[in-house]
Design a protein around this motif. Sequence first.
Motif, PDB file in Angstrom:
ATOM      1  N   ASP A  99       6.963  14.856  27.051  1.00 36.22           N
ATOM      2  CA  ASP A  99       7.863  15.926  27.106  1.00 36.22           C
ATOM      3  C   ASP A  99       9.399  15.455  27.423  1.00 36.22           C
ATOM      4  O   ASP A  99       9.474  14.606  28.268  1.00 36.22           O
ATOM      5  CB  ASP A  99       7.269  16.750  28.354  1.00 36.22           C
ATOM      6  N   ASN A 100      10.202  16.024  26.783  1.00 33.16           N
ATOM      7  CA  ASN A 100      11.690  15.771  27.186  1.00 33.16           C
ATOM      8  C   ASN A 100      12.212  17.075  27.525  1.00 33.16           C
ATOM      9  O   ASN A 100      12.597  17.909  26.594  1.00 33.16           O
ATOM     10  CB  ASN A 100      12.276  15.131  25.955  1.00 33.16           C
ATOM     11  N   ALA A 101      12.492  17.298  28.651  1.00 37.36           N
ATOM     12  CA  ALA A 101      13.028  18.780  29.224  1.00 37.36           C
ATOM     13  C   ALA A 101      14.288  18.728  28.611  1.00 37.36           C
ATOM     14  O   ALA A 101      14.765  19.893  28.310  1.00 37.36           O
ATOM     15  CB  ALA A 101      12.996  18.812  30.960  1.00 37.36           C
ATOM     16  N   ALA A 102      15.156  17.899  28.618  1.00 40.10           N
ATOM     17  CA  ALA A 102      16.525  18.107  28.046  1.00 40.10           C
ATOM     18  C   ALA A 102      16.797  18.489  26.529  1.00 40.10           C
ATOM     19  O   ALA A 102      17.341  19.449  26.246  1.00 40.10           O
ATOM     20  CB  ALA A 102      17.431  16.820  28.236  1.00 40.10           C
ATOM     21  N   ARG A 149       8.895  17.326  22.571  1.00 39.82           N
ATOM     22  CA  ARG A 149       8.137  16.106  23.031  1.00 39.82           C
ATOM     23  C   ARG A 149       8.702  15.168  21.861  1.00 39.82           C
ATOM     24  O   ARG A 149       8.807  15.251  20.760  1.00 39.82           O
ATOM     25  CB  ARG A 149       6.567  15.983  22.520  1.00 39.82           C
ATOM     26  N   VAL A 150       9.176  13.798  22.630  1.00 36.80           N
ATOM     27  CA  VAL A 150       9.860  12.660  21.898  1.00 36.80           C
ATOM     28  C   VAL A 150       8.787  11.708  21.772  1.00 36.80           C
ATOM     29  O   VAL A 150       8.477  11.053  22.905  1.00 36.80           O
ATOM     30  CB  VAL A 150      10.938  12.648  22.519  1.00 36.80           C
ATOM     31  N   VAL A 169       3.895  20.955  15.946  1.00 41.46           N
ATOM     32  CA  VAL A 169       2.491  20.751  15.883  1.00 41.46           C
ATOM     33  C   VAL A 169       1.707  21.853  16.814  1.00 41.46           C
ATOM     34  O   VAL A 169       2.520  22.213  17.894  1.00 41.46           O
ATOM     35  CB  VAL A 169       2.432  19.088  16.694  1.00 41.46           C
ATOM     36  N   GLY A 170       0.595  22.026  16.420  1.00 44.06           N
ATOM     37  CA  GLY A 170      -0.015  22.965  17.009  1.00 44.06           C
ATOM     38  C   GLY A 170      -0.242  24.575  16.281  1.00 44.06           C
ATOM     39  O   GLY A 170       0.703  24.798  15.602  1.00 44.06           O
ATOM     40  N   VAL A 171      -1.324  25.347  16.721  1.00 44.40           N
ATOM     41  CA  VAL A 171      -1.347  26.785  15.953  1.00 44.40           C
ATOM     42  C   VAL A 171      -1.245  27.707  17.026  1.00 44.40           C
ATOM     43  O   VAL A 171      -0.370  28.666  16.674  1.00 44.40           O
ATOM     44  CB  VAL A 171      -2.823  26.553  15.256  1.00 44.40           C
ATOM     45  N   VAL A 172      -2.093  27.381  18.045  1.00 43.73           N
ATOM     46  CA  VAL A 172      -2.011  28.598  19.132  1.00 43.73           C
ATOM     47  C   VAL A 172      -0.867  28.511  20.009  1.00 43.73           C
ATOM     48  O   VAL A 172      -0.204  29.407  20.313  1.00 43.73           O
ATOM     49  CB  VAL A 172      -2.947  28.932  19.837  1.00 43.73           C
ATOM     50  N   ARG A 173      -0.527  27.308  20.400  1.00 43.03           N
ATOM     51  CA  ARG A 173       0.681  27.144  20.997  1.00 43.03           C
ATOM     52  C   ARG A 173       1.503  25.768  20.586  1.00 43.03           C
ATOM     53  O   ARG A 173       1.488  24.757  21.111  1.00 43.03           O
ATOM     54  CB  ARG A 173       0.227  26.823  22.631  1.00 43.03           C
ATOM     55  N   PRO A 174       2.201  26.072  19.608  1.00 38.23           N
ATOM     56  CA  PRO A 174       2.909  24.975  18.967  1.00 38.23           C
ATOM     57  C   PRO A 174       3.933  24.687  19.631  1.00 38.23           C
ATOM     58  O   PRO A 174       4.736  25.231  20.555  1.00 38.23           O
ATOM     59  CB  PRO A 174       3.457  25.810  17.626  1.00 38.23           C
ATOM     60  N   ALA A 175       4.282  23.316  19.398  1.00 36.84           N
ATOM     61  CA  ALA A 175       5.287  22.604  20.134  1.00 36.84           C
ATOM     62  C   ALA A 175       6.142  21.709  19.138  1.00 36.84           C
ATOM     63  O   ALA A 175       5.677  21.072  18.239  1.00 36.84           O
ATOM     64  CB  ALA A 175       4.858  21.543  21.492  1.00 36.84           C
ATOM     65  N   VAL A 176       7.591  21.655  19.596  1.00 39.14           N
ATOM     66  CA  VAL A 176       8.402  20.698  18.623  1.00 39.14           C
ATOM     67  C   VAL A 176       8.178  19.169  18.963  1.00 39.14           C
ATOM     68  O   VAL A 176       8.158  18.901  20.189  1.00 39.14           O
ATOM     69  CB  VAL A 176       9.898  21.045  18.769  1.00 39.14           C
ATOM     70  N   VAL A 177       7.871  18.433  18.022  1.00 37.81           N
ATOM     71  CA  VAL A 177       7.832  16.817  18.199  1.00 37.81           C
ATOM     72  C   VAL A 177       9.117  16.302  17.486  1.00 37.81           C
ATOM     73  O   VAL A 177       9.007  16.519  16.212  1.00 37.81           O
ATOM     74  CB  VAL A 177       6.507  16.548  17.867  1.00 37.81           C
TER      75      VAL A 177
END
Length: 277
Positions: A143-146, A150-151, A162-170
């Motif tokens: 995780d990168n809050a700035a 996710r880095v 990435v992800g289907v139900v709770r996708p996150a940027v990578v």
Amino acid sequence: MNALGALQLVLLAGLGFALLSGLVVSAITPAVLARIAPWAPERRHRALLLLSLVPIVLGLAGLLAALLPSLLALRWPAHDHCAAHHGHVHLCFLHPPAHAANAASWILLALAIGWFSVRSADSLAGLLRASRVAARLLDPRYDNAALGARVLPIETPLCLLVGVVRPAVVVSEGLVALVSPADLAVMLHHERAHAIRRDTLLRLLADAATLFVWRPMRAGLLRALTLAAEQSCDEAAGRAVGDRLLVAEVILKVERLLQTPSGLAPVAASSLAVPIP
């Protein structure tokens, strides 16, 4: 035996309605694609998503309509239609077929199930592989809050959802080092737009709902759906940064940078470089 015969009729009817709805969508897809081509991306995406869901909706509606008289008779026996139409082939829970299930029909159903299994096996296998990869990519340690992403500590340039139900940027450290903060902001806004729109989930639903659509028409429909989603997110990024020209320039630039490793595509709503297959 009677119950087995009723089950056979229900399965055959479901198969028949699925094939019929697939043929309907296959027939109208070229005309729909031509008609909506000038539409704005967001409106076009909604229309294509509705079209991709027609096979499953139409098939289930047809099956429900065939079963409705029997379902109503369960609640109101006085409306049992079988007494007035004795002997006809029908879907009925109250009066299942008197004869044993037909062997030829079971063979037909087995072939249909086999075809469906083969058709969906690759997608399911890819989804399982992708879920394992996603579990590693979504490690909270990255995780990168700035950046609000996710880095990953890798040099390969990456930017994907990435992800289907709770996708996150990578994104990768390699990409962060290669692009300017302004360019990175455009990419992050694009991917966040995919997350807000739930494009990964919608694409999976469209994939499943169009399995009975003729393959060339299905491929064209899904490509158009993906393109509309990408263009919608480009517009969202343009609104977020206040410069649509910058978004276009960044897209051209990152097409030469980004790569999607094998196995990641099923968990990515998009990569600016590689569309979902």
